[in-house]
Design a protein around this motif. Structure first.
Motif, PDB file in Angstrom:
ATOM      1  N   CYS A   1       6.354  15.851  -7.891  1.00  0.00           N
ATOM      2  CA  CYS A   1       5.621  16.832  -8.682  1.00  0.00           C
ATOM      3  C   CYS A   1       6.328  18.183  -8.621  1.00  0.00           C
ATOM      4  N   ARG A   2       6.784  18.559  -7.431  1.00  0.00           N
ATOM      5  CA  ARG A   2       7.484  19.837  -7.301  1.00  0.00           C
ATOM      6  C   ARG A   2       8.768  19.822  -8.135  1.00  0.00           C
ATOM      7  N   ALA A   3       9.499  18.690  -8.049  1.00  0.00           N
ATOM      8  CA  ALA A   3      10.814  18.622  -8.678  1.00  0.00           C
ATOM      9  C   ALA A   3      10.716  18.578 -10.189  1.00  0.00           C
ATOM     10  N   PHE A   4       9.612  18.100 -10.722  1.00  0.00           N
ATOM     11  CA  PHE A   4       9.552  17.914 -12.161  1.00  0.00           C
ATOM     12  C   PHE A   4       9.416  19.256 -12.872  1.00  0.00           C
ATOM     13  N   PRO A   5      10.292  19.507 -13.877  1.00  0.00           N
ATOM     14  CA  PRO A   5      10.203  20.795 -14.558  1.00  0.00           C
ATOM     15  C   PRO A   5       8.928  20.862 -15.392  1.00  0.00           C
ATOM     16  N   GLY A   6       8.468  22.049 -15.646  1.00  0.00           N
ATOM     17  CA  GLY A   6       7.265  22.212 -16.460  1.00  0.00           C
ATOM     18  C   GLY A   6       6.272  23.101 -15.758  1.00  0.00           C
ATOM     19  N   LYS A   7       5.686  24.017 -16.500  1.00  0.00           N
ATOM     20  CA  LYS A   7       4.726  24.939 -15.924  1.00  0.00           C
ATOM     21  C   LYS A   7       3.597  25.159 -16.893  1.00  0.00           C
ATOM     22  N   PRO A   8       2.399  25.470 -16.470  1.00  0.00           N
ATOM     23  CA  PRO A   8       1.989  25.490 -15.067  1.00  0.00           C
ATOM     24  C   PRO A   8       1.840  24.078 -14.501  1.00  0.00           C
ATOM     25  N   LYS A   9       1.686  23.998 -13.198  1.00  0.00           N
ATOM     26  CA  LYS A   9       1.382  22.722 -12.548  1.00  0.00           C
ATOM     27  C   LYS A   9      -0.046  22.772 -12.027  1.00  0.00           C
ATOM     28  N   TYR A  10      -0.607  21.595 -11.889  1.00  0.00           N
ATOM     29  CA  TYR A  10      -1.991  21.541 -11.424  1.00  0.00           C
ATOM     30  C   TYR A  10      -2.133  20.627 -10.220  1.00  0.00           C
ATOM     31  N   VAL A  11      -3.126  20.939  -9.404  1.00  0.00           N
ATOM     32  CA  VAL A  11      -3.482  20.063  -8.283  1.00  0.00           C
ATOM     33  C   VAL A  11      -4.900  19.564  -8.535  1.00  0.00           C
ATOM     34  N   VAL A  12      -5.106  18.263  -8.395  1.00  0.00           N
ATOM     35  CA  VAL A  12      -6.447  17.721  -8.589  1.00  0.00           C
ATOM     36  C   VAL A  12      -6.893  17.006  -7.322  1.00  0.00           C
TER      37      VAL A  12
ATOM     38  N   GLY B   1     -12.924   8.931 -20.707  1.00  0.00           N
ATOM     39  CA  GLY B   1     -12.095   8.608 -19.550  1.00  0.00           C
ATOM     40  C   GLY B   1     -11.382   7.285 -19.695  1.00  0.00           C
ATOM     41  N   MET B   2     -10.511   7.204 -20.674  1.00  0.00           N
ATOM     42  CA  MET B   2      -9.763   5.961 -20.866  1.00  0.00           C
ATOM     43  C   MET B   2      -8.362   6.117 -20.289  1.00  0.00           C
ATOM     44  N   PRO B   3      -7.981   5.240 -19.381  1.00  0.00           N
ATOM     45  CA  PRO B   3      -6.647   5.351 -18.790  1.00  0.00           C
ATOM     46  C   PRO B   3      -5.576   5.147 -19.859  1.00  0.00           C
ATOM     47  N   ARG B   4      -4.395   5.691 -19.603  1.00  0.00           N
ATOM     48  CA  ARG B   4      -3.304   5.495 -20.539  1.00  0.00           C
ATOM     49  C   ARG B   4      -2.172   4.758 -19.834  1.00  0.00           C
ATOM     50  N   VAL B   5      -1.210   4.282 -20.619  1.00  0.00           N
ATOM     51  CA  VAL B   5      -0.092   3.556 -20.019  1.00  0.00           C
ATOM     52  C   VAL B   5       0.767   4.542 -19.230  1.00  0.00           C
ATOM     53  N   ARG B   6       1.443   3.978 -18.247  1.00  0.00           N
ATOM     54  CA  ARG B   6       2.404   4.751 -17.471  1.00  0.00           C
ATOM     55  C   ARG B   6       3.721   4.003 -17.450  1.00  0.00           C
ATOM     56  N   PRO B   7       4.903   4.625 -17.401  1.00  0.00           N
ATOM     57  CA  PRO B   7       5.091   6.079 -17.393  1.00  0.00           C
ATOM     58  C   PRO B   7       4.703   6.700 -18.733  1.00  0.00           C
ATOM     59  N   PRO B   8       4.638   8.031 -18.795  1.00  0.00           N
ATOM     60  CA  PRO B   8       4.868   9.022 -17.739  1.00  0.00           C
ATOM     61  C   PRO B   8       3.747   9.054 -16.699  1.00  0.00           C
ATOM     62  N   HIS B   9       4.129   9.294 -15.453  1.00  0.00           N
ATOM     63  CA  HIS B   9       3.139   9.440 -14.399  1.00  0.00           C
ATOM     64  C   HIS B   9       2.553  10.847 -14.423  1.00  0.00           C
ATOM     65  N   SER B  10       1.410  10.974 -13.749  1.00  0.00           N
ATOM     66  CA  SER B  10       0.726  12.277 -13.767  1.00  0.00           C
ATOM     67  C   SER B  10       1.599  13.380 -13.193  1.00  0.00           C
ATOM     68  N   VAL B  11       2.421  13.044 -12.193  1.00  0.00           N
ATOM     69  CA  VAL B  11       3.238  14.101 -11.595  1.00  0.00           C
ATOM     70  C   VAL B  11       4.228  14.660 -12.614  1.00  0.00           C
ATOM     71  N   GLU B  12       4.514  13.877 -13.673  1.00  0.00           N
ATOM     72  CA  GLU B  12       5.392  14.392 -14.723  1.00  0.00           C
ATOM     73  C   GLU B  12       4.577  14.959 -15.877  1.00  0.00           C
ATOM     74  N   ARG B  13       3.561  14.227 -16.237  1.00  0.00           N
ATOM     75  CA  ARG B  13       2.784  14.605 -17.404  1.00  0.00           C
ATOM     76  C   ARG B  13       1.330  14.261 -17.117  1.00  0.00           C
TER      77      ARG B  13
ATOM     78  N   TRP C   1      -3.277  18.273 -19.409  1.00  0.00           N
ATOM     79  CA  TRP C   1      -2.735  18.995 -20.567  1.00  0.00           C
ATOM     80  C   TRP C   1      -1.222  18.827 -20.664  1.00  0.00           C
ATOM     81  N   GLY C   2      -0.747  17.637 -20.284  1.00  0.00           N
ATOM     82  CA  GLY C   2       0.671  17.342 -20.410  1.00  0.00           C
ATOM     83  C   GLY C   2       1.558  17.989 -19.353  1.00  0.00           C
ATOM     84  N   LYS C   3       0.951  18.634 -18.364  1.00  0.00           N
ATOM     85  CA  LYS C   3       1.738  19.343 -17.357  1.00  0.00           C
ATOM     86  C   LYS C   3       1.813  18.537 -16.058  1.00  0.00           C
ATOM     87  N   PRO C   4       2.857  18.790 -15.255  1.00  0.00           N
ATOM     88  CA  PRO C   4       2.959  18.052 -13.985  1.00  0.00           C
ATOM     89  C   PRO C   4       1.717  18.285 -13.125  1.00  0.00           C
TER      90      PRO C   4
END
Lengths: 163, 215, 657
Positions: free
Chosen positions: C205-216, C323-335, C338-341
């Protein structure tokens, strides 16, 4: 209970202004607030929410119907929720549910004709250690039994006797 | 940047193809004329829907089959579309879909032009729910709109109409409820004829089965 | 420059410590800490609270009365710790309003510690035996629940006084990458179920570019039968909030979301109060501890959907969508949001991270097994004496949990199986009770660690009925997006619904098994992929019970209601006692000739109340399966087997008197 115009006014004037600026992420909190105040989600209210948030009405409906918390008709005065989690299941939660159905002469997700009681199931209230559990107007009753249902009904009929 | 533009080569059923990085197996295959069964795939969509569970393939070196719509391509990847496990999962999903689909091809407007029929033909499946008993959901059809009809008993919940209506049109359709009760629905199930439908008919064109059809 | 920051943080920390310690209340007045978490309240803790208040004012005593969370001993709720100067603090169980009044009058007023109600002292001392000598406490190692039940969950000061926030203080003095290294070195694995290494997730999550980042913080504890997250939030929300803040610092995020289930109103209330308190202490919000690091946490309530425990579904729910899951990838740490890591961790994982930053990775690694470090929290429920929460080092065996800590199965029944991990988990038979609880051992046995729900089944519980229960649950909770989960679980449920009625065939059982595999392999998200586990594990260990249902119409555990009948053994019936008559909700039990109680089979709804309530010294109520067996019993008995009109007349007359 409020009439439809009053419901709409309450949503417009008392609830929506608390969610600024309008963003789709406020949809669920707004619906929760409406239900907390009106005890259900009136359809006309959902329309207003969809306009306010700039979301399609179908999407608002889609989200509202996805989550089991939301209901679209007013519940009875006393809301009875029977926990049917794992622990309650093996300790006889079903028998308690049936006891309610028998005593109130309604089925799950129904409301008595006099609107005094409505019956719902809940997946788990997290009080597994005190199973079987039921919640009467959000007051959790632990270690309940089929016969204790009669007592709860009686208690609710005594006027002004709150916990 | 140069790195990103590099093409990836892989093989599907022995056929060597190239693909752009980030592409997924199904897009890569379809763009090269290799057909893999699918019902919910929309080439233009940002992310694959992944709901129908028909595009199973096996990737060499992996124990479990993967859905071609969701798995990104990788250099040197060897894909088989007809492995036994992939076939089993595909057939299972196909039979499950048919078990809740009102099978009435003779009277269906999409007869001979239906995604389910195409899969049955090309995969040599019988157009039957196989191990399951068939149940017609028995829901009322909505023919309130002057131009088209929605028959939920034919719907397989691929989500294509919802996507196209929201991404390209009036946005009057979405899913409602969940699980077996999940449906494509207007707001509160209001009749299409009374909704804000603009009659673009994109949903009708994209529906792979006989759930949405012209009058 | 860096040094300056370190000094500033140090100063702010010392200032905070002084402030908190300076504000500490006087030690010389008595203090009562009453557990008023949800389990406590369900056992009447609020009535006890009122009784304490009344009695204190009636006796004009000066007493500090505090509400705390849950120490995990749900079986003994309501629980209170009374600290009376001159005595060690003492833990009392089953504190009814009556006991509360006596504790105030006799203990605080007159110096009698009422040891008849005490579980033990909570400090080692010479006067009163301590609770740490009890087997349960000896086995426990509290890392996650270290402060639960001891602190006021609304006052950050109390958490700080017990060493809280040292983890964040340490972290802020480190480079974020070092923080991640510490988490990796500790070997923390996600405690939400899957056991994914937490450090790796943080790193990606840290390494993936993109801002802002969120913690859940994922507190969508949907597994029916699990209540660890609820208890943690109601008792010590600070550990979770501290962990989230550390995670935010480590991955480069300034905004966190704490997602809590709709069914946990008290947890929501207490977490909100805790956040307010932390803001007041400068531990949440702008420029935390003068470090220049800002972090804000927003509480989001779920709305009742089990699938939202799945990370992509949970994020859709925060965004206001279905609350419908989506396919992965992309994983949450990347997207993610709101599309952010986005870094998403279970609440317990976050709480653990806070401890690790405080006490160090080697300390944490000293608990557990080579591949599963640290501790695990289980909620013990079902047919077990001491229900409640327990935290033990990974690698503790199931047997130790059930017998040493849980006090075994009540009413002298035998342990049949242990259900772990709820609808995603499996049922392990008693013969596997020596399985250690760690990620790998449980997987090998056909279960999962899951979120930590553990439900004990005894000889009266039917595995087919239990499997049906879970399938019914997952089928209702399926989001409906993918075919195997939406229709496959429904087809499985149809077969199970038939089995509990005694219907079915060998080929249907095979279909159930085949389909279980196909749903497991073919579903889009974890819900569908794990939904067949309860069926597969019970088929693996209890196949004969499945077969007995459809071949003989018999439920070996005598639990499936369509396959049993209740019968009162005339020779065992006490005759004088009326317990079963009182327990029956449908008046199906009447007094027959010679005072013997008889069940009217036409009226009986098979709720089991009479069976459960018949006093243990008689054990006159039995269950028979298949119901036809009833006739054998009736034929054997020398007593009249049916109520005659005379009996009924007698009963009516007795009632009139």
């Amino acid at each position: 209970m409020l009439n439809p115009e009053e419901e709409i006014r309450l949503i417009r004037e008392e609830i929506l202004p608390g969610f600024q600026p309008p963003e789709p992420r406020f949809l669920i909190p707004i619906l929760q607030e409406i239900q907390a105040r009106l005890r259900y989600l009136p359809l006309a209210g959902l329309r207003i929410v969809s306009d306010y948030l700039g979301m399609s009405a179908a999407a608002v409906w889609g989200t509202a119907t996805f989550y089991s918390q939301f209901r679209f008709a007013p519940p009875g005065q006393n809301q009875v929720k029977i926990c049917l989690g794992t622990a309650c299941h093996i300790k006889g939660g079903e028998a308690i549910l049936e006891s309610w159905e028998r005593e109130l002469k309604i089925k799950i997700d129904e409301t008595t004709p006099d609107r005094a009681f409505s019956l719902e199931r809940v997946a788990c209230v997290g009080c597994c250690a005190l199973a079987p559990v039921m919640a009467v107007n959000d007051l959790i009753v632990g270690k309940s039994s089929p016969i204790s249902v009669k007592g709860v009904i009686l208690k609710s009929q005594i006027p002004n006797k709150s916990q | 940047m140069k790195e990103l533009k590099k093409k990836i080569s892989l093989s599907i059923d022995g056929k060597k193809i190239t693909a752009r990085p980030g592409m997924r197996i199904l897009s890569a295959a379809l763009s090269r004329g290799i057909w893999i069964p699918n019902l919910c795939f929309i080439p233009e969509a940002d992310l694959p829907f992944g709901g129908c569970r028909l595009c199973w393939v096996e990737v060499e070196g992996e124990r479990e089959p993967v859905t071609a719509c969701s798995r990104p391509v990788r250099e040197g990847m060897v894909v088989r579309t007809r492995g036994p496990l992939a076939e089993r999962l595909r057939k299972s999903a196909f039979e499950l879909l048919l078990s809740r689909h009102h099978l009435d091809c003779r009277n269906c407007r999409k007869n001979k032009n239906c995604g389910l029929q195409e899969i049955a033909r090309r995969c040599r499946y019988q157009l039957k729910p196989g191990r399951f008993t068939r149940e017609n959901p028995g829901l009322p059809a909505d023919d309130s709109h002057p131009d088209f009809v929605f028959n939920p008993n034919h719907c397989i919940l691929c989500g294509k109409c919802v996507w196209v209506c929201q991404a390209k049109s009036a946005g009057i359709l979405d899913f409602s409820r969940r699980g077996l009760e999940c449906r494509v629905s207007t707001f509160a199930g209001e009749p299409l004829g009374e909704s804000k439908c603009n009659g673009c008919l994109k949903c009708v064109d994209i529906c792979p089965v006989g759930a949405l059809f012209r009058k | 420059m860096k040094r300056n920051i370190a000094i500033r943080i140090q100063e702010a920390w010392e200032h905070l410590q002084n402030r908190v310690q300076g504000g500490e209340e006087r030690k010389d007045i008595p203090e009562i800490r009453l557990g008023t978490a949800t389990c406590g309240r369900a056992s009447g803790a609020l009535e006890t609270l009122a009784a304490f208040r009344e009695e204190i004012s009636r006796n004009s005593l000066q007493v500090r009365l505090l509400e705390v969370g849950c120490v995990g001993h749900c079986y003994a709720e309501p629980i209170a710790v009374v600290a009376n100067p001159g005595f060690p603090p003492i833990l009392y169980g089953s504190v009814t309003p009556g006991v509360a009044r006596r504790l105030v009058r006799d203990f605080l007023g007159a110096g009698d510690p009422c040891l008849e109600f005490a579980l033990g002292a909570v400090e080692e001392n010479e006067k009163i035996p301590s609770i740490f000598e009890l087997p349960r406490f000896r086995m426990e190692k509290k890392i996650i629940l270290e402060h639960a039940g001891w602190i006021d969950p609304a006052r950050g000061e109390e958490y700080l006084l017990r060493g809280g926030y040292r983890g964040l203080f340490q972290a802020l003095g480190m480079d974020p990458r070092e923080v991640i290294r510490a988490v990796k070195a500790a070997g923390i694995r996600g405690l939400g179920g899957a056991g994914f290494p937490a450090g790796e997730k943080w790193e990606t999550c840290r390494a993936f570019p993109g801002k802002p980042k969120y913690v859940v913080g994922n507190g969508d504890e949907g597994d029916p039968g699990a209540f660890m997250d609820r208890a943690l939030l109601e008792s010590d929300p600070f550990s979770v909030l501290e962990g989230m803040t550390i995670a935010g610092y480590a991955v480069g995020s300034r905004r966190g979301f704490l997602y809590v289930r709709a069914e946990y109103p008290l947890a929501v209330e207490r977490a909100r109060a805790a956040m307010e308190s932390l803001r007041g202490l400068g531990l949440l919000g702008k420029d935390i501890l003068n470090s220049g690091f800002d972090f804000e946490i927003e509480l989001v309530r779920g709305a009742g959907a089990f699938v939202c425990g799945e990370s992509t579904a949970l994020q859709a729910s925060i965004e206001g969508k279905r609350g419908m899951p989506r396919v992965r990838p992309p994983h949450s740490v990347e997207r993610g949001l709101w599309g952010k890591p986005t870094l998403l961790n279970n609440l317990k994982t976050l709480a653990v991270a806070a401890r690790v930053l405080d006490q160090g990775s080697p300390w944490f690694r000293s608990f557990g097994t080579p591949r599963s470090k640290g501790t695990v929290v289980f909620s013990l429920a079902g047919k077990i004496q001491n229900t409640g929460l327990i935290e033990v080092p990974m690698g503790t065996t199931l047997r130790e949990l059930v017998f040493a800590s849980g006090g075994g199965v009540p009413k002298k029944k035998t342990l049949k199986a242990i259900q772990i991990g709820g609808p995603s988990g499996g049922c392990l038979p008693a013969s596997l009770a020596d399985t250690p609880v760690d990620f790998d051992s449980l997987n090998a046995a056909g279960s999962i660690m899951g979120s930590g729900g553990m439900v004990i089944l005894d000889e009266d519980d039917c595995v087919v009925r239990t499997a049906r229960f879970f399938l019914d649950f997952t089928q209702k909770e399926s989001c409906g997006k993918c075919t195997p989960c939406r229709i496959g679980t429904y087809q499985m449920l149809k077969i199970l619904n038939n089995l509990v009625l005694g219907k079915g065939s060998d080929s249907e059982l095979k279909l159930l098994e085949d389909l279980a595999f196909e749903v497991q392999e073919g579903s889009l998200c974890g819900l569908g992929q794990t939904a067949p586990n309860p069926v597969l594990s019970t088929l693996r260990y209890f196949r004969d019970e499945y077969e007995a249902h459809y071949r003989e119409g018999r439920c070996p555990a005598r639990a499936c209601r369509d396959l049993i009948a209740y019968y009162i053994l005339p020779e065992k019936c006490s005759r004088a006692c009326e317990v079963c008559v009182g327990a029956c909700p449908v008046e199906a039990i009447a007094t027959g000739a010679k005072g013997i109680k008889v069940i009217d089979q036409n009226k009986c709804v098979k709720c089991g109340s009479c069976y459960g309530d018949c006093p243990p010294e008689f054990q006159a109520v039995i269950k028979v399966s298949p119901p036809a067996k009833l006739r054998e019993y009736e034929a054997k008995s020398s007593f009249p087997r049916k109520l005659t009109n005379d009996d009924l007349r007698l009963t009516n007359e007795n009632e009139k008197k």
